[in-house]
Design a protein around this motif. Structure first.
Motif, short mmCIF file in Angstrom:
data_model
loop_
_atom_site.label_atom_id
_atom_site.label_comp_id
_atom_site.label_asym_id
_atom_site.label_seq_id
_atom_site.Cartn_x
_atom_site.Cartn_y
_atom_site.Cartn_z
N MET B 281 4.32 -8.28 3.64
CA MET B 281 4.17 -7.59 2.37
C MET B 281 5.37 -7.80 1.46
N SER B 282 6.56 -7.72 2.07
CA SER B 282 7.78 -7.87 1.29
C SER B 282 7.80 -9.21 0.58
N MET B 283 7.50 -10.27 1.32
CA MET B 283 7.46 -11.61 0.76
C MET B 283 6.40 -11.71 -0.34
N PHE B 284 5.25 -11.15 -0.05
CA PHE B 284 4.12 -11.13 -0.97
C PHE B 284 4.53 -10.48 -2.30
N TYR B 285 5.26 -9.37 -2.18
CA TYR B 285 5.67 -8.64 -3.38
C TYR B 285 6.65 -9.46 -4.21
N VAL B 286 7.64 -10.06 -3.51
CA VAL B 286 8.63 -10.86 -4.24
C VAL B 286 7.95 -12.04 -4.93
N LEU B 287 6.95 -12.61 -4.26
CA LEU B 287 6.20 -13.70 -4.88
C LEU B 287 5.51 -13.25 -6.15
N GLU B 288 5.01 -12.02 -6.13
CA GLU B 288 4.31 -11.49 -7.30
C GLU B 288 5.29 -11.21 -8.43
N THR B 341 12.43 -2.63 2.92
CA THR B 341 11.59 -1.42 2.82
C THR B 341 11.10 -1.23 1.40
N ALA B 342 12.00 -1.38 0.45
CA ALA B 342 11.63 -1.13 -0.94
C ALA B 342 10.53 -2.09 -1.39
N THR B 343 10.71 -3.38 -1.09
CA THR B 343 9.71 -4.34 -1.56
C THR B 343 8.38 -4.13 -0.83
N THR B 344 8.45 -3.72 0.44
CA THR B 344 7.21 -3.46 1.17
C THR B 344 6.47 -2.28 0.54
N ILE B 345 7.21 -1.20 0.29
CA ILE B 345 6.57 -0.02 -0.30
C ILE B 345 6.02 -0.35 -1.70
N LEU B 346 6.84 -1.04 -2.50
CA LEU B 346 6.38 -1.42 -3.83
C LEU B 346 5.15 -2.31 -3.74
N GLY B 347 5.14 -3.20 -2.74
CA GLY B 347 3.99 -4.08 -2.54
C GLY B 347 2.72 -3.27 -2.30
N TYR B 348 2.81 -2.30 -1.39
CA TYR B 348 1.63 -1.47 -1.11
C TYR B 348 1.25 -0.65 -2.32
N TRP B 349 2.27 -0.13 -2.99
CA TRP B 349 2.01 0.69 -4.16
C TRP B 349 1.31 -0.15 -5.23
N GLY B 350 1.75 -1.41 -5.35
CA GLY B 350 1.14 -2.30 -6.33
C GLY B 350 -0.33 -2.55 -6.01
N VAL B 351 -0.59 -2.80 -4.72
CA VAL B 351 -1.96 -3.09 -4.31
C VAL B 351 -2.86 -1.89 -4.54
N TYR B 352 -2.39 -0.72 -4.10
CA TYR B 352 -3.26 0.45 -4.19
C TYR B 352 -3.10 1.18 -5.52
N GLY B 353 -1.90 1.06 -6.10
CA GLY B 353 -1.66 1.75 -7.35
C GLY B 353 -2.50 1.20 -8.50
N LYS B 354 -2.71 -0.12 -8.48
CA LYS B 354 -3.45 -0.72 -9.59
C LYS B 354 -4.96 -0.59 -9.40
N GLY B 355 -5.44 -1.02 -8.23
CA GLY B 355 -6.88 -1.19 -8.06
C GLY B 355 -7.66 0.12 -8.00
N HIS B 356 -7.02 1.23 -7.62
CA HIS B 356 -7.83 2.41 -7.34
C HIS B 356 -7.59 3.57 -8.30
#
Ligand code: FES
Lengths: 163, 356
Positions: B281-288, B341-356
């Motif tokens: 997730m962390s990597m995924f977030y940084v990529l985004e 931790t921060a990028t992982t949390i932000l990653g999840y927040w991004g995924v769920y924060g936007k779509g739902h």
């Protein structure tokens, strides 16, 4: 193991039975818990691996098979089909009668075949010979006749069943 | 009984082994708890070997992959449990490895002469993530399909040779049944073949150098340091930890069985909220985060640089006592934990924060 030997040494020296009892008890309890764990892991694993066996056994309980197009089978010819998990043989004789057998040779388990020109059932593996109508073993090594199935023919197909 | 032992001992030298085990000790101090995590990682790996072989009994790679996993999950006795255990243990193994790695880091156990322990451990971690990535595709359900599709975009973006490499990995221009077959080979043959000897090396090093003590212990005079015998005391505690790990695993696998999604359909758009496994997730977030032409290069650059710095830590923190340099390494470690931790949390927040 070592704890019990130590325990018996202690009792031989007479330093007190209670400590020994407790040791034995703890050892036994841990053994029992260990066995429970092994069983809790072993049981699902066994059932998991045995799944196809259980399925085949359930299939083997099948007592009747319907072969929809089989009534069109020409005379003096045979059809191999699946009876549950087993391979079976349906023969349409020259005179219009029918027979069906479990195709497993009673000698060492090869699959037998119908030979129209000799009007017999033959096993390639060691040359076993059976009568095409009754399944009786008439030559070669097979010790017993083939297992016979009942056949009922109708307009729509052939029904083969265990007696 | 005794004569059987004698017979074996004469041939295998059991007594030597026992004698050796009796001399081995484990340091006792307020951080002793962290010594268990390598063993816990090992335990989950053993579970993976065991359940993996069981899954292999029914799994069929290639075009039938989804169907065979459906069969395992819904038809075969306890198939859901074996599969669920395999998936949960994979995640728990990664959790345990991360805890192990950070405890090694903060105890400064990478210092001389343990550099190779640190490096082999890092490679083992990367391989475990590859295990996870290659295993994720195998059920060929929707999520697996898209996660793999996205994951393979990374090699794809390497200049010049990238597309070639990605296509070779995929066995085509899109993820398909050849990809499954390849990932299967990677997951059950190639990776284990590479992983097992390296694991052996890692464990041998631990054996050779013994447990490292943190600088705070090193600062104490030798008389004040305490140890316990490895055999049977530490081993018993180790096994108790394994038992706890087994129980946690059993509860998770049984109460939250791993789901199987819909069969992958290349003509369908991905379901909402699609995201990689937590350890990517962390990597995924940084990529985004870094988009545009250079975005990928920048984000991959950051990760590579981070990894290189992390790998080389034994060199610029070579023999720290309780002094200043040790504190710098500790800060570095804390920053890494914080960023991950921060990028992982932000990653999840991004995924769920936007779509739902
Ligand atoms: S198996 Fe048929 S004759 Fe031997």
């Amino acid at each position: 193991m070592s704890s019990t030997t130590k325990a018996s040494n202690v009792s031989a020296e007479g330093t007190g039975g209670e400590a020994v009892d407790r040791r034995v008890f703890v050892g036994a309890a841990m053994g029992a818990v260990g066995v429970c764990y092994l069983a809790a892991i072993g049981y699902p694993v066994y059932r998991y691996l045995a799944s196809p066996v259980e399925r085949a056994e359930a299939q083997a309980a099948v007592t009747e098979v319907t072969l929809p197009e089989a009534h069109k089978l020409p005379r003096k010819s045979a059809l191999m089909f699946k009876f549950g998990p087993f391979t079976a043989l349906l023969i349409h004789h020259e005179d219009g009668t029918w027979s069906a057998f479990n195709a497993k040779c009673t000698h060492l388990g090869c699959t037998v075949k119908y030979e129209p020109h000799n009007n017999r059932i033959f096993c390639e593996c060691h040359g076993g010979i059976y009568d095409a109508r009754s399944g009786a073993n008439t030559g070669g090594p097979p010790p017993r006749p083939l297992q016979v199935y009942q056949v009922k023919v109708s307009e729509t197909g052939v029904v083969v069943s265990k007696s | 009984m005794a004569s059987l032992y004698g017979w074996l001992d004469e041939r295998l030298g059991l007594e030597e082994l026992l004698e050796f085990a009796r001399h081995k000790t484990v340091p006792v101090h307020k951080h002793t708890f962290w010594y268990y995590w390598g063993g816990i990682s090992l335990f989950f790996f053993i579970v993976q070997l065991f359940t993996g072989v069981l899954l292999l009994v029914y799994y069929r790679p290639g075009p039938e992959a989804y169907d065979s996993v459906r069969q395992i999950t819904y038809d075969i006795n306890f198939g859901w449990l074996i599969r669920s255990t395999h998936s949960w243990a994979a995640n728990l193994m990664l959790v345990a490895i991360f805890v192990h790695m950070f405890s090694v880091f903060f105890m400064k156990a990478y210092r001389k002469p343990r550099e190779f322990g640190w490096w082999s451990g890092l490679v083992l971690l990367l391989m475990t993530m590859l295990f996870g990535f290659s295993g994720y595709l195998l059920p060929m359900d929707e999520l697996a399909y898209f996660a793999t599709k996205i994951g393979l975009e990374m090699p794809e973006k390497i200049p010049w040779i990238g597309p070639k490499i990605a296509s070779l990995l995929r066995g085509g221009l899109e993820v398909n049944e050849f990809t499954v077959q390849r990932f299967f080979a990677l997951h059950v043959v190639i990776l284990p073949l590479a992983f097992l000897p390296l694991l052996g090396f890692h464990l041998w090093l631990v054996q050779k150098h013994g447990n490292a003590v943190p600088p705070s212990e090193e600062a104490k005079p030798v008389e004040q340091r305490r140890t316990m015998p490895f055999f049977p005391n530490f081993l018993a505690k180790d096994l108790a930890m394994w038992l706890i790990a087994l129980n946690v695993l059993a509860v998770l696998a049984a109460l939250f069985p791993w789901q199987l999604g819909e069969q992958a359909d290349p003509t369908k758009a991905p379901p909402p909220g699609i995201h990689p496994e937590w350890y990517f997730m962390s990597m995924f977030y940084v990529l985004e985060l870094f988009q545009g032409t250079w975005g990928l290069a920048v984000s991959m650059g950051i990760f590579t640089l981070g990894l290189v710095l992390w790998t080389l830590i034994p060199f610029y923190d070579p023999d720290s006592r309780n002094g200043k340099r040790a504190r710098q390494a500790t800060w570095f470690g804390l920053v890494v934990v914080l960023i991950l931790t921060a990028t992982t949390i932000l990653g999840y927040w991004g995924v769920y924060g936007k779509g739902h």
